[in-house]
Design a protein around this motif. Structure first.
Motif, PDB file in Angstrom:
ATOM      1  N   SER A 118      -1.559  -4.690   2.491  1.00 52.50           N
ATOM      2  CA  SER A 118      -1.681  -3.621   3.508  1.00 52.50           C
ATOM      3  C   SER A 118      -0.529  -3.650   4.475  1.00 52.50           C
ATOM      4  O   SER A 118       0.278  -4.561   4.493  1.00 52.50           O
ATOM      5  N   ARG A 128      -4.980   9.645  -8.395  1.00 54.64           N
ATOM      6  CA  ARG A 128      -3.954   8.635  -8.114  1.00 54.64           C
ATOM      7  C   ARG A 128      -3.494   7.921  -9.374  1.00 54.64           C
ATOM      8  O   ARG A 128      -2.339   7.527  -9.480  1.00 54.64           O
ATOM      9  N   LYS A 139      -3.872   1.323  -3.000  1.00 54.95           N
ATOM     10  CA  LYS A 139      -4.575   0.913  -1.796  1.00 54.95           C
ATOM     11  C   LYS A 139      -4.964  -0.553  -1.923  1.00 54.95           C
ATOM     12  O   LYS A 139      -5.125  -1.063  -3.035  1.00 54.95           O
ATOM     13  N   ASN A 191       0.078   5.695  -5.154  1.00 53.03           N
ATOM     14  CA  ASN A 191      -0.620   5.633  -3.866  1.00 53.03           C
ATOM     15  C   ASN A 191      -1.645   4.498  -3.863  1.00 53.03           C
ATOM     16  O   ASN A 191      -2.814   4.691  -3.514  1.00 53.03           O
ATOM     17  N   ALA A 193       0.844  -1.198   0.000  1.00 52.24           N
ATOM     18  CA  ALA A 193       0.000   0.000   0.000  1.00 52.24           C
ATOM     19  C   ALA A 193       0.879   1.247   0.000  1.00 52.24           C
ATOM     20  O   ALA A 193       1.902   1.301   0.690  1.00 52.24           O
TER      21      ALA A 193
END
Length: 123
Positions: free
Chosen positions: A123, A67, A87, A85, A14
């Motif tokens: 993550s 992004r 996620k 960036n 992430a």
């Protein structure tokens, strides 16, 4: 008949970045708008963005706006999707698609599709 091949997927943490490529062959590339879609695990396919034939105009889904950036190099018959960036919710199989119209966010409007490339964001 246009063939599309995606590449550049992979595993990233992430906050990291990836650049996907969509290489086209078998047609006049400048005739085609290119869209990107993704299918997250267990979910329906969703629109990511599209870019027009000349590369002067692009549209993005709200979820990726700011992004992700689309660009294209018509001399190389390639469209790029720069993803910054990242996620965990960006995890999906990413597909590029082409049509001779104005692109758009409706998948059935696209005539040609690549096989997809997996993007996994940890993550």
């Amino acid at each position: 008949q246009v063939q599309l091949v995606e590449s550049g997927g992979g595993l990233v943490q992430a906050g990291g970045s990836l650049r996907l490529s969509c290489a086209a062959s078998g047609g006049t590339f400048t005739n085609y708008a290119v869209g990107w879609f993704r299918r997250p695990p267990g979910k329906n396919r969703e629109f990511v963005g599209h870019i027009n034939q000349s590369g002067t105009s692009s549209v993005y889904a709200d979820s990726v706006k700011g992004r992700f950036t689309l660009s294209r190099d018509n001399a190389k018959n390639t469209v790029y999707l720069q993803m910054n960036n990242l996620k965990p919710e960006d995890t999906a199989v990413y597909y590029c698609a082409a049509n001779q119209g104005s692109g758009g966010d409706w998948a059935p409007a696209y005539d040609y599709w690549g096989q997809g490339t997996q993007v996994t964001v940890s993550s």
